[in-house]
Design an enzyme around this catalytic site. Structure first.
Site, PDB file in Angstrom:
ATOM      1  N   ASP A  50     -41.105  38.278 -51.969  1.00 11.94           N
ATOM      2  CA  ASP A  50     -40.421  39.338 -51.205  1.00 11.94           C
ATOM      3  C   ASP A  50     -41.328  39.975 -50.162  1.00 11.94           C
ATOM      4  O   ASP A  50     -41.176  41.152 -49.826  1.00 11.94           O
ATOM      5  CB  ASP A  50     -39.875  40.426 -52.149  1.00 11.94           C
ATOM      6  CG  ASP A  50     -39.029  39.862 -53.267  1.00 11.94           C
ATOM      7  OD1 ASP A  50     -38.104  39.108 -52.960  1.00 11.94           O
ATOM      8  OD2 ASP A  50     -39.304  40.175 -54.442  1.00 11.94           O
TER       9      ASP A  50
ATOM     10  N   GLY B  67     -34.933  33.636 -51.872  1.00 12.57           N
ATOM     11  CA  GLY B  67     -34.003  34.011 -50.815  1.00 12.57           C
ATOM     12  C   GLY B  67     -34.702  34.437 -49.545  1.00 12.57           C
ATOM     13  O   GLY B  67     -35.729  35.103 -49.593  1.00 12.57           O
ATOM     14  N   HIS B  68     -34.166  33.999 -48.421  1.00  7.95           N
ATOM     15  CA  HIS B  68     -34.635  34.444 -47.110  1.00  7.95           C
ATOM     16  C   HIS B  68     -33.440  35.011 -46.356  1.00  7.95           C
ATOM     17  O   HIS B  68     -32.355  34.427 -46.368  1.00  7.95           O
ATOM     18  CB  HIS B  68     -35.204  33.286 -46.289  1.00  7.95           C
ATOM     19  CG  HIS B  68     -36.497  32.740 -46.794  1.00  7.95           C
ATOM     20  ND1 HIS B  68     -37.395  33.493 -47.510  1.00  7.95           N
ATOM     21  CD2 HIS B  68     -37.049  31.509 -46.659  1.00  7.95           C
ATOM     22  CE1 HIS B  68     -38.453  32.734 -47.798  1.00  7.95           C
ATOM     23  NE2 HIS B  68     -38.266  31.537 -47.303  1.00  7.95           N
TER      24      HIS B  68
ATOM     25  N   LYS C  90     -41.136  36.831 -45.886  1.00  9.75           N
ATOM     26  CA  LYS C  90     -41.372  35.483 -45.372  1.00  9.75           C
ATOM     27  C   LYS C  90     -40.257  35.033 -44.435  1.00  9.75           C
ATOM     28  O   LYS C  90     -40.491  34.244 -43.517  1.00  9.75           O
ATOM     29  CB  LYS C  90     -41.500  34.488 -46.530  1.00  9.75           C
ATOM     30  CG  LYS C  90     -42.784  34.635 -47.339  1.00  9.75           C
ATOM     31  CD  LYS C  90     -42.947  33.544 -48.372  1.00  9.75           C
ATOM     32  CE  LYS C  90     -41.956  33.655 -49.504  1.00  9.75           C
ATOM     33  NZ  LYS C  90     -42.155  34.868 -50.337  1.00  9.75           N
TER      34      LYS C  90
ATOM     35  N   GLN D 171     -41.181  32.493 -53.385  1.00 10.93           N
ATOM     36  CA  GLN D 171     -41.868  33.424 -54.284  1.00 10.93           C
ATOM     37  C   GLN D 171     -43.260  33.785 -53.715  1.00 10.93           C
ATOM     38  O   GLN D 171     -43.424  33.856 -52.509  1.00 10.93           O
ATOM     39  CB  GLN D 171     -41.941  32.871 -55.705  1.00 10.93           C
ATOM     40  CG  GLN D 171     -40.620  32.839 -56.437  1.00 10.93           C
ATOM     41  CD  GLN D 171     -39.950  31.488 -56.402  1.00 10.93           C
ATOM     42  OE1 GLN D 171     -40.568  30.453 -56.229  1.00 10.93           O
ATOM     43  NE2 GLN D 171     -38.652  31.483 -56.575  1.00 10.93           N
TER      44      GLN D 171
END
Length: 431
Positions: free
Chosen positions: A13, A40-41, A16, A224
């Site tokens: 988080d 997730g992005h 990225k 991650q």
């Protein structure tokens, strides 16, 4: 031109998505090399918001090849749902611009079910997983009983592989008080989904080798963060794969000599989702303010993130284990207006001073941070695109972080907007 690996240097988080999007516009190939749809992005391209979990970030940009490597565990149904959702936003996704490794292990319904069973233990012990089957799928891969993408192309022997897999899982399910999974039903589900997955199947290692020989720029996209690495993180409160840059080689089939520059995405403070130790966590108004200003909620789960001061000890350790060349410091603007800032420069563990995070879970839980205090700044850093746009105290904060972690800051992100970046060194031109 260099190939670039992007990894998180904290607990994930770190922001990225924006940096990977900024870099993917300059790359020819974008490759995912570990994790699954637990990551997730959030990307914002020309005002459109894309939320990606499994697809590489390059997919939303035309003219890029996206690759899902053998180090990724793939839920075929989640994959198809995400493809449909992103296609509905006008993005072209075909076997011409997206390749999936034939060696990638599959996440099956039994994996997510087992994840949920384990996270709801009667003794209350949790790891804090996303319950998406990532860990159980990696377990089966290591145990050599996984169903892989290439197995979908072998319907004659698929039932045998499912039977072998369920020999383990059904014994486990019965022992945990749950009914067995029917082998015929699971096999049929795989046969039904196979025609939708197989067109994307490719020998990814060869695809990337061809790209190399054509002098294309490759961006390796990690999920991650370093402290969630199965070997180097805060075990057992970690993910089930290696998240450091070395996995980019193993997780795609390209040699380590092709990993030219490692960019560690690093938040200007620290956050963590889920269970596990967090030395600089703030359970007070300051922590709440960081969370509110930073909009600290997980892209995939929506879970609120725990917040704390910057931990230079942890990031320095991540730089060493991850071979990080330079860092991209994100969310500097969240610190605007704080009268003072603290940076963790050491730990006190059982009365002893340590300059590293101990490996043992008991010691990690007992870590107490040692802080340096720096003056904050009252001016705004939001939207800054050069050093001259930053308050003097903000520049000092960034430079002091460089000293403490022993690694240069190559980029500074000053807002969620893609172009609000102070660039000191272009990773693709760093070699």
């Amino acid at each position: 031109m260099a190939n670039v690996v992007v990894v998180g240097s904290q607990w994930g988080d770190e922001g990225k998505g924006k940096i990977v999007d900024w870099l993917s516009s300059r790359a020819d190939v974008v490759a995912r090399f570990q994790g699954g749809h637990n990551a997730g992005h959030t990307l914002v391209v020309d005002g459109t918001v894309y939320k990606l979990s499994l697809l590489p970030s390059g997919i939303v940009r035309g003219g890029k090849l996206s690759v899902i490597g053998n180090g990724v565990v793939l839920d075929p149904w989640a994959f198809l749902d995400e493809v449909a959702r992103i296609r509905a936003q006008g993005v072209k996704i075909t076997p011409d611009n997206l390749k999936i490794s034939e060696s990638a292990a599959l996440i099956l319904p039994i994996h997510s079910e087992l994840d949920g069973i384990r996270e709801n233990r009667v003794d209350g012990i949790k790891i804090g997983t996303t319950k998406r089957g990532i860990g159980p799928a990696y377990e089966d891969k290591v145990a050599r009983r996984a169903i892989r993408v290439c197995d979908l192309n072998d319907p004659v022997h698929l039932k045998e592989r499912v039977d072998n897999l369920l020999h383990h899982h059904n014994a486990l399910r019965v022992g945990l008080g749950h009914p067995e999974t029917n082998a015929e039903e699971l096999t049929q589900k795989l046969l039904d989904v196979a025609p939708h997955i197989l067109p994307f199947m490719a020998p990814v290692w060869q695809v990337l080798d061809d790209a190399q020989k054509s002098e294309q720029k490759i961006l390796f996209e990690g999920a991650q963060g370093a402290m969630l690495d199965i070997d180097h993180g805060t075990y057992p409160f970690v993910t089930s794969s290696n998240t450091i840059a070395g996995q980019a080689a193993a997780g795609t089939g390209i040699g380590p000599r092709s990993l030219n520059y490692v960019l560690g995405i690093t938040k200007a403070y620290t956050t963590r989702v889920g269970e596990g130790p967090f030395p600089t966590e703030l359970d007070d108004a300051v922590g709440q303010r960081l969370g509110e200003r930073g909009h600290e909620f997980g892209t995939v789960t929506g879970r609120k993130r725990r917040c704390g001061w910057f931990d230079a000890v942890m990031v320095r350790q991540a730089i060493i284990t991850g071979g990080i060349t330079g860092i991209a410091l994100t969310k500097l603007d969240v610190l605007d207006g704080f009268p003072e800032l603290k940076i963790c420069t050491g730990y006190k563990v059982d009365g002893k001073i340590m300059k590293r995070l101990p490996a043992g879970a008991t010691q990690q839980a007992n870590v107490k941070p040692i802080y340096e205090t720096m003056p904050g700044w009252q001016g705004s850093t939001r939207g800054a695109r050069s050093w001259a746009d930053l308050p003097a105290e903000a520049v000092k904060y960034v430079r002091h972080i460089e000293e403490l972690i022993g690694c240069p800051v190559g980029m500074v992100s000053t807002s969620p907007e893609r172009d609000d970046v102070i660039l000191m060194r272009d990773p693709f031109k760093a070699v």
